[in-house]
Design a protein around this motif. Structure first.
Motif, PDB file in Angstrom:
ATOM      1  N   HIS A 131       0.603  -1.397  -0.418  1.00  0.00           N
ATOM      2  CA  HIS A 131       0.591  -0.196   0.273  1.00  0.00           C
ATOM      3  C   HIS A 131       0.927   0.752  -0.005  1.00  0.00           C
ATOM      4  O   HIS A 131       2.373   1.742   0.704  1.00  0.00           O
ATOM      5  CB  HIS A 131      -0.927   0.278   0.862  1.00  0.00           C
ATOM      6  N   GLU A 132       0.150   1.912  -0.730  1.00  0.00           N
ATOM      7  CA  GLU A 132       0.857   3.371  -0.935  1.00  0.00           C
ATOM      8  C   GLU A 132       1.055   4.532   0.671  1.00  0.00           C
ATOM      9  O   GLU A 132       1.679   5.169   1.634  1.00  0.00           O
ATOM     10  CB  GLU A 132       0.955   4.318  -1.936  1.00  0.00           C
ATOM     11  N   TYR A 133      -0.362   4.442   1.190  1.00  0.00           N
ATOM     12  CA  TYR A 133      -0.593   5.083   2.359  1.00  0.00           C
ATOM     13  C   TYR A 133      -1.072   4.280   3.197  1.00  0.00           C
ATOM     14  O   TYR A 133      -1.034   3.295   3.377  1.00  0.00           O
ATOM     15  CB  TYR A 133      -2.509   5.467   1.673  1.00  0.00           C
ATOM     16  N   MET A 134      -0.603   5.164   4.625  1.00  0.00           N
ATOM     17  CA  MET A 134      -0.364   4.673   5.566  1.00  0.00           C
ATOM     18  C   MET A 134      -0.643   5.511   6.891  1.00  0.00           C
ATOM     19  O   MET A 134      -0.490   7.254   6.791  1.00  0.00           O
ATOM     20  CB  MET A 134       0.970   4.435   5.962  1.00  0.00           C
ATOM     21  N   TYR A 135      -1.157   4.704   7.902  1.00  0.00           N
ATOM     22  CA  TYR A 135      -1.934   6.553   8.816  1.00  0.00           C
ATOM     23  C   TYR A 135      -1.784   5.636  10.145  1.00  0.00           C
ATOM     24  O   TYR A 135      -1.637   4.731  10.786  1.00  0.00           O
ATOM     25  CB  TYR A 135      -3.592   6.431   8.930  1.00  0.00           C
ATOM     26  N   GLY A 164       3.354   7.760  -0.019  1.00  0.00           N
ATOM     27  CA  GLY A 164       4.380   7.314   0.103  1.00  0.00           C
ATOM     28  C   GLY A 164       5.732   7.580   0.398  1.00  0.00           C
ATOM     29  O   GLY A 164       5.797   8.313   1.423  1.00  0.00           O
ATOM     30  N   GLU A 165       6.173   6.712  -0.049  1.00  0.00           N
ATOM     31  CA  GLU A 165       8.063   6.245   0.883  1.00  0.00           C
ATOM     32  C   GLU A 165       8.122   8.031   0.840  1.00  0.00           C
ATOM     33  O   GLU A 165       8.344   8.244   0.388  1.00  0.00           O
ATOM     34  CB  GLU A 165       8.746   5.062   0.117  1.00  0.00           C
ATOM     35  N   GLY A 166       9.064   8.421   2.253  1.00  0.00           N
ATOM     36  CA  GLY A 166       9.989   9.467   2.101  1.00  0.00           C
ATOM     37  C   GLY A 166       8.721  10.860   2.439  1.00  0.00           C
ATOM     38  O   GLY A 166       9.327  11.543   2.367  1.00  0.00           O
ATOM     39  N   LYS A 224      10.859   3.145   4.554  1.00  0.00           N
ATOM     40  CA  LYS A 224      10.499   1.855   3.676  1.00  0.00           C
ATOM     41  C   LYS A 224       8.720   2.049   3.460  1.00  0.00           C
ATOM     42  O   LYS A 224       8.476   2.478   4.523  1.00  0.00           O
ATOM     43  CB  LYS A 224      11.298   0.545   4.182  1.00  0.00           C
ATOM     44  N   LYS A 225       8.969   2.193   2.374  1.00  0.00           N
ATOM     45  CA  LYS A 225       6.925   1.777   1.937  1.00  0.00           C
ATOM     46  C   LYS A 225       6.409   1.459   2.345  1.00  0.00           C
ATOM     47  O   LYS A 225       5.513   1.338   3.173  1.00  0.00           O
ATOM     48  CB  LYS A 225       6.787   0.997   0.595  1.00  0.00           C
ATOM     49  N   GLN A 226       7.092  -0.125   3.426  1.00  0.00           N
ATOM     50  CA  GLN A 226       6.662  -1.274   4.207  1.00  0.00           C
ATOM     51  C   GLN A 226       6.352  -0.916   5.865  1.00  0.00           C
ATOM     52  O   GLN A 226       5.245  -1.607   6.332  1.00  0.00           O
ATOM     53  CB  GLN A 226       6.454  -2.468   3.826  1.00  0.00           C
ATOM     54  N   ASN A 227       6.756   0.087   5.958  1.00  0.00           N
ATOM     55  CA  ASN A 227       6.879   0.824   7.453  1.00  0.00           C
ATOM     56  C   ASN A 227       6.424   2.430   7.773  1.00  0.00           C
ATOM     57  O   ASN A 227       7.173   3.344   6.897  1.00  0.00           O
ATOM     58  CB  ASN A 227       8.483   0.119   8.140  1.00  0.00           C
ATOM     59  N   PHE A 228       6.597   2.132   8.657  1.00  0.00           N
ATOM     60  CA  PHE A 228       6.037   3.688   9.015  1.00  0.00           C
ATOM     61  C   PHE A 228       5.491   3.241  10.658  1.00  0.00           C
ATOM     62  O   PHE A 228       5.194   3.162  11.256  1.00  0.00           O
ATOM     63  CB  PHE A 228       4.557   3.627   8.683  1.00  0.00           C
TER      64      PHE A 228
END
Lengths: 109, 112
Positions: free
Chosen positions: B29-33, B51-53, B70-74
């Motif tokens: 997924h692109e979006y994370m919250y 998105g990443e960054g 990283k894209k997979q971590n927030f």
């Protein structure tokens, strides 16, 4: 300021009846409105999404309506079952999601 | 697929301590919250990332920082914890704007 209100904190109904939950909002123009279900101690689970240009959406026993003039969404569960007992959250989405406080539904056998 | 996972599940901190909550998703997924949930308040958005960054402030960002290297971590950081940050924290991810969000199981944080 933006405000999202769900009709009541708790709703009790008898098995087999239709549950109707209300979500009203002010000072907001969401592009999408979503409904989620949350069980105690768990994260919310997505149920339905409706776009601002849609009036009604259905999925099995679930139906959601969206009236952007009244700034209101109604969420219906038909032929309710005890397993439908949970907290239901509405959420307004225009890039950053805003959630209502939720309505705790109890379906009694 | 594990979906969205959160680490840790529970944590107790003393006022002034720092900690980092980790969220990971395996759905590309692109979006994370990051949200917090308090009794009677519903879920409130702290920060999000498209998105990443990238990161952006949500409804209640004060006292928190985030990173999306990283894209997979927030990651959600509390630099100096306060009792007002006692809450249940949920991470979520979605494919894009206007799509359903997938939530993690939550982290229960208590600040004494």
């Amino acid at each position: 300021s933006q405000k999202i209100e769900q009709n009541s904190e708790a709703l009790n109904i008898q098995e087999g009846k239709t549950a109707t939950l209300t979500c009203n909002y002010t000072n907001y123009s969401p592009a999408y409105l979503q409904w989620y279900r949350q069980d105690p101690g768990r994260g919310p689970v997505f149920l339905l999404l409706i776009r601002e240009n849609e009036k009604e959406k259905r999925k099995e026993r679930l139906k959601v309506t969206f009236d952007t003039t009244l700034k209101q969404s109604l969420f219906h569960i038909t032929a309710s079952q005890p397993a439908d007992s949970a907290t239901y959250l509405c959420a307004l989405d225009r890039g950053d999601m805003r959630f209502g406080a939720g309505t705790r539904l109890t379906v009694k056998p | 697929n594990a979906g969205v996972t959160q680490t840790p599940k529970f944590r107790v901190l003393k006022t002034g301590q720092s900690m980092t909550l980790l969220c990971a998703q395996d759905m590309n997924h692109e979006y994370m919250y990051w949200y917090r949930q308090d009794p009677g308040m519903g879920l409130r958005l702290i920060h999000y990332s498209v998105g990443e960054g990238t990161t952006a402030k949500g409804e209640v960002p004060d006292g928190y920082n985030v990173s999306r290297l990283k894209k997979q971590n927030f990651l959600l950081g509390l630099e100096s914890a306060a009792p007002s940050q006692t809450s249940v924290y949920f991470c979520a991810s979605s494919y894009s704007f206007g799509n359903e969000q997938f939530f993690g199981p939550g982290t229960r944080l208590t600040v004494l």
